[in-house]
Structure formats: C-alpha cells, structure tokens
Design a protein around this motif. Structure first.
Motif, PDB file in Angstrom:
ATOM      1  N   PRO A  25     -23.765  21.957  19.586  1.00  0.00           N
ATOM      2  CA  PRO A  25     -24.545  22.302  18.392  1.00  0.00           C
ATOM      3  C   PRO A  25     -23.748  22.230  17.097  1.00  0.00           C
ATOM      4  N   ASP A  26     -22.415  22.145  17.194  1.00  0.00           N
ATOM      5  CA  ASP A  26     -21.579  22.068  15.989  1.00  0.00           C
ATOM      6  C   ASP A  26     -21.293  20.633  15.551  1.00  0.00           C
ATOM      7  N   ALA A  27     -21.695  19.655  16.366  1.00  0.00           N
ATOM      8  CA  ALA A  27     -21.365  18.258  16.060  1.00  0.00           C
ATOM      9  C   ALA A  27     -21.972  17.805  14.743  1.00  0.00           C
ATOM     10  N   ALA A  28     -23.248  18.150  14.514  1.00  0.00           N
ATOM     11  CA  ALA A  28     -23.916  17.714  13.286  1.00  0.00           C
ATOM     12  C   ALA A  28     -23.255  18.316  12.056  1.00  0.00           C
ATOM     13  N   ARG A  29     -22.802  19.557  12.169  1.00  0.00           N
ATOM     14  CA  ARG A  29     -22.109  20.191  11.045  1.00  0.00           C
ATOM     15  C   ARG A  29     -20.818  19.443  10.726  1.00  0.00           C
ATOM     16  N   GLN A  30     -20.086  19.027  11.759  1.00  0.00           N
ATOM     17  CA  GLN A  30     -18.844  18.292  11.528  1.00  0.00           C
ATOM     18  C   GLN A  30     -19.126  16.936  10.893  1.00  0.00           C
ATOM     19  N   GLU A  31     -20.200  16.266  11.347  1.00  0.00           N
ATOM     20  CA  GLU A  31     -20.572  14.988  10.737  1.00  0.00           C
ATOM     21  C   GLU A  31     -20.928  15.169   9.267  1.00  0.00           C
ATOM     22  N   MET A  32     -21.647  16.241   8.955  1.00  0.00           N
ATOM     23  CA  MET A  32     -22.005  16.498   7.564  1.00  0.00           C
ATOM     24  C   MET A  32     -20.770  16.832   6.735  1.00  0.00           C
ATOM     25  N   GLU A  33     -19.840  17.575   7.316  1.00  0.00           N
ATOM     26  CA  GLU A  33     -18.612  17.934   6.597  1.00  0.00           C
ATOM     27  C   GLU A  33     -17.816  16.683   6.206  1.00  0.00           C
ATOM     28  N   ILE A  34     -17.697  15.749   7.143  1.00  0.00           N
ATOM     29  CA  ILE A  34     -16.878  14.560   6.883  1.00  0.00           C
ATOM     30  C   ILE A  34     -17.644  13.502   6.099  1.00  0.00           C
ATOM     31  N   ALA A  79       0.836  -1.202   0.000  1.00  0.00           N
ATOM     32  CA  ALA A  79       0.000   0.000   0.000  1.00  0.00           C
ATOM     33  C   ALA A  79       0.873   1.255   0.000  1.00  0.00           C
ATOM     34  N   VAL A  80       0.400   2.260  -0.739  1.00  0.00           N
ATOM     35  CA  VAL A  80       1.098   3.545  -0.812  1.00  0.00           C
ATOM     36  C   VAL A  80       0.330   4.550   0.052  1.00  0.00           C
ATOM     37  N   PRO A  81       0.928   5.046   1.137  1.00  0.00           N
ATOM     38  CA  PRO A  81       0.216   5.997   1.998  1.00  0.00           C
ATOM     39  C   PRO A  81       0.043   7.342   1.303  1.00  0.00           C
ATOM     40  N   VAL A  82      -1.139   7.921   1.457  1.00  0.00           N
ATOM     41  CA  VAL A  82      -1.448   9.211   0.846  1.00  0.00           C
ATOM     42  C   VAL A  82      -2.117  10.098   1.885  1.00  0.00           C
ATOM     43  N   GLU A  83      -1.623  11.309   2.027  1.00  0.00           N
ATOM     44  CA  GLU A  83      -2.236  12.267   2.951  1.00  0.00           C
ATOM     45  C   GLU A  83      -3.500  12.833   2.324  1.00  0.00           C
ATOM     46  N   ILE A  84      -4.632  12.657   3.000  1.00  0.00           N
ATOM     47  CA  ILE A  84      -5.878  13.208   2.491  1.00  0.00           C
ATOM     48  C   ILE A  84      -6.872  13.420   3.630  1.00  0.00           C
ATOM     49  N   ASP A  85      -7.183  14.672   3.843  1.00  0.00           N
ATOM     50  CA  ASP A  85      -8.266  15.067   4.739  1.00  0.00           C
ATOM     51  C   ASP A  85      -9.426  15.422   3.822  1.00  0.00           C
ATOM     52  N   VAL A  86     -10.483  14.648   3.863  1.00  0.00           N
ATOM     53  CA  VAL A  86     -11.565  14.802   2.884  1.00  0.00           C
ATOM     54  C   VAL A  86     -12.287  16.139   3.001  1.00  0.00           C
ATOM     55  N   THR A  87     -12.103  16.846   4.108  1.00  0.00           N
ATOM     56  CA  THR A  87     -12.749  18.147   4.267  1.00  0.00           C
ATOM     57  C   THR A  87     -11.893  19.288   3.716  1.00  0.00           C
ATOM     58  N   ASP A  88     -10.678  18.979   3.291  1.00  0.00           N
ATOM     59  CA  ASP A  88      -9.743  19.977   2.771  1.00  0.00           C
ATOM     60  C   ASP A  88      -9.671  19.820   1.258  1.00  0.00           C
ATOM     61  N   ARG A  89     -10.376  20.683   0.527  1.00  0.00           N
ATOM     62  CA  ARG A  89     -10.475  20.520  -0.923  1.00  0.00           C
ATOM     63  C   ARG A  89      -9.120  20.663  -1.626  1.00  0.00           C
ATOM     64  N   GLU A  90      -8.259  21.514  -1.099  1.00  0.00           N
ATOM     65  CA  GLU A  90      -6.936  21.668  -1.701  1.00  0.00           C
ATOM     66  C   GLU A  90      -6.133  20.387  -1.548  1.00  0.00           C
ATOM     67  N   GLN A  91      -6.205  19.785  -0.374  1.00  0.00           N
ATOM     68  CA  GLN A  91      -5.484  18.535  -0.142  1.00  0.00           C
ATOM     69  C   GLN A  91      -6.068  17.396  -0.979  1.00  0.00           C
TER      70      GLN A  91
END
Length: 250
Positions: free
Chosen positions: A96-105, A52-64
């Motif tokens: 109150p921000d938890a649902a927003r984070q779940e939607m983001e990810i 496996a080839v490791p790749v850095e990717i945070d799905v909430t970071d569009r640039e990444q």
C-alpha cells in the motif's frame, strides 16, 4: 538560447537510461552538464570522461536538492528525469506504500527541484525546464498502478510551472514518452525506443519551445487513439492489465 552549447544542464537520474542519454547528447552538443544521481559514483565513466560533473541529488530530499541548486548556480536547463515505477496495482496493491513512493519521486521530486532551481534559472536569463513523463500521463494506465497518476500530476505541474515562471522567461517542456529500452521497462513486451533517440527528440522540442511533445511513435499513436475513442482506449489498457496478470500469475 537556441543551441545546446548555450546551456548548463542539471539532469536528475543521469546515471543510466534516458538521463544518461540526455547527458551524452548535451555534452556532444557543447553544453556543460551536471549529472545528478543519488549515488554520484554511479555516473558512467564515459560521461565523466566527456566532461560531466557528478552531483549528489536525491530529489525527495529537499535539503540535498537545495545544496545542489547552490552548488550548480550556473544552471540554465533543468531536466527532471529521475523516476520510479513500483510495478504495483493501485487499488489492489500488495504494497500500500508503493503509490506514495511513486508520487514522492515522480511528482514531489520534480516539484522540489523546480522550486529550488527556479530562482537559479531566473538569474541565468530564464532558461528551460524539461519534465520527462510518459504515455501513462495522458490516460489512466491500470498496469502502471501509482506510476500513471504520478506522471499525470507532473504533466499538470509542467503547465502550472510554465505560467508561474513566464515572467522570468523560463520555458517548460513536458515530454510524453512511450516504451523505451531501459531498466524500468524490462517488463514491457514489444518494440522499444533507444534512450538516445528520446533524448534527441526531447532536446529538439525544448529548443523549439514546445509545451508538450510526443517523443516517439508509441506516444503519437497512443494520443491519436485516445483522441478518436477515449473509452475504447481505456478499455484496451484494462485488457492489457488482465492479460498480463493471466500470463504472469500476478
């Protein structure tokens, strides 16, 4: 492409749980695997040793995400697996921000990766996308707060993606997954499926070109009970919420 060795896969959240199981199964089948994770150093050594080839990717970071798509230009299978469950109620949430984070990810994350990798898949013959969802995507699940609506949104994303990318030959499979023995399900009582079994079922569904696949007994049983009596099924989920609150004091 009808066998695993035909594919080059990018898996998000491949450092543990179902994502790591997908990586192991694909590597065993002869596929090339990009193991995506926010911290590439967290990808298990056994996956790296298997190729496996490791790749850095945070799905909430569009640039990444865009950088990952450019670096993994031979990808022909995108597995949107990265997910987050905040363990909060939705309306009566402590945070109150938890649902927003779940939607983001859980929703905007797969949307970001799908947008970035769609042209890559098209350039490589169409390929396939697998979205790892949940039983909570097919029925409103009160004890899974914002997680349930975020997975339902991604179920709709799957169908819309399928329609939009049909001209380039990209197939899209949404996996409805029950309770699995992962860190995310530590709070869940009862029998749990092995991540490896979910990965095997999901890849078989992808190879068959299924649109939506129930990967395990809990998913199949939940869909059947929902179809027989939707109101009763939803009432049962509400009872589970309140029973859990009584037991845990939350």
């Amino acid at each position: 492409m009808r066998k695993l060795s035909d594919y080059t896969a990018l898996i998000t959240g491949a450092n543990r749980g179902i994502g790591a199981a997908f990586a192991a199964e694909l590597l065993a089948g002869g596929a090339k695997v990009y193991a995506g994770a926010r911290d590439p150093g967290s990808v298990p050594a056994e996956l790296l040793e298997a190729g496996a080839v490791p790749v850095e990717i945070d799905v909430t970071d569009r640039e990444q995400v865009a950088k990952a798509a450019a670096a993994c230009a031979d990808t022909s299978l995108l597995i949107n697996n990265a997910g987050y469950h905040a363990g909060q109620r939705l309306v009566m949430a402590d945070d109150p921000d938890a649902a927003r984070q779940e939607m983001e990810i859980n929703y905007f994350g797969p949307l970001n990766t799908t947008r970035a990798f769609a042209p890559v898949l098209g350039a490589n013959g169409g390929g396939a996308i697998v979205n790892v969802l949940s039983v909570a995507a097919i029925a409103p699940t009160p004890f899974m707060g914002g997680y349930s609506p975020s997975k339902a949104a991604t179920l709709y994303l799957s169908g819309i993606t399928r329609a939009e990318l049909e001209p380039q030959g990209t197939r899209v499979t949404a996996l409805i997954v029950g309770s699995v023995d992962t860190r995310m399900a530590d709070h869940v009582d009862g029998a749990k499926e092995k991540p490896a079994d979910i990965a095997k079922a999901g890849l078989k569904a992808m190879l068959r070109g299924e649109h939506v696949s129930d990967t395990d007994w809990m998913a199949v049983d939940s869909r059947a009970r929902l179809a027989r009596d939707p109101a009763r099924y939803e009432r049962g989920l509400a009872k589970l919420l309140h029973a859990t609150e009584l037991r845990t004091g939350r």
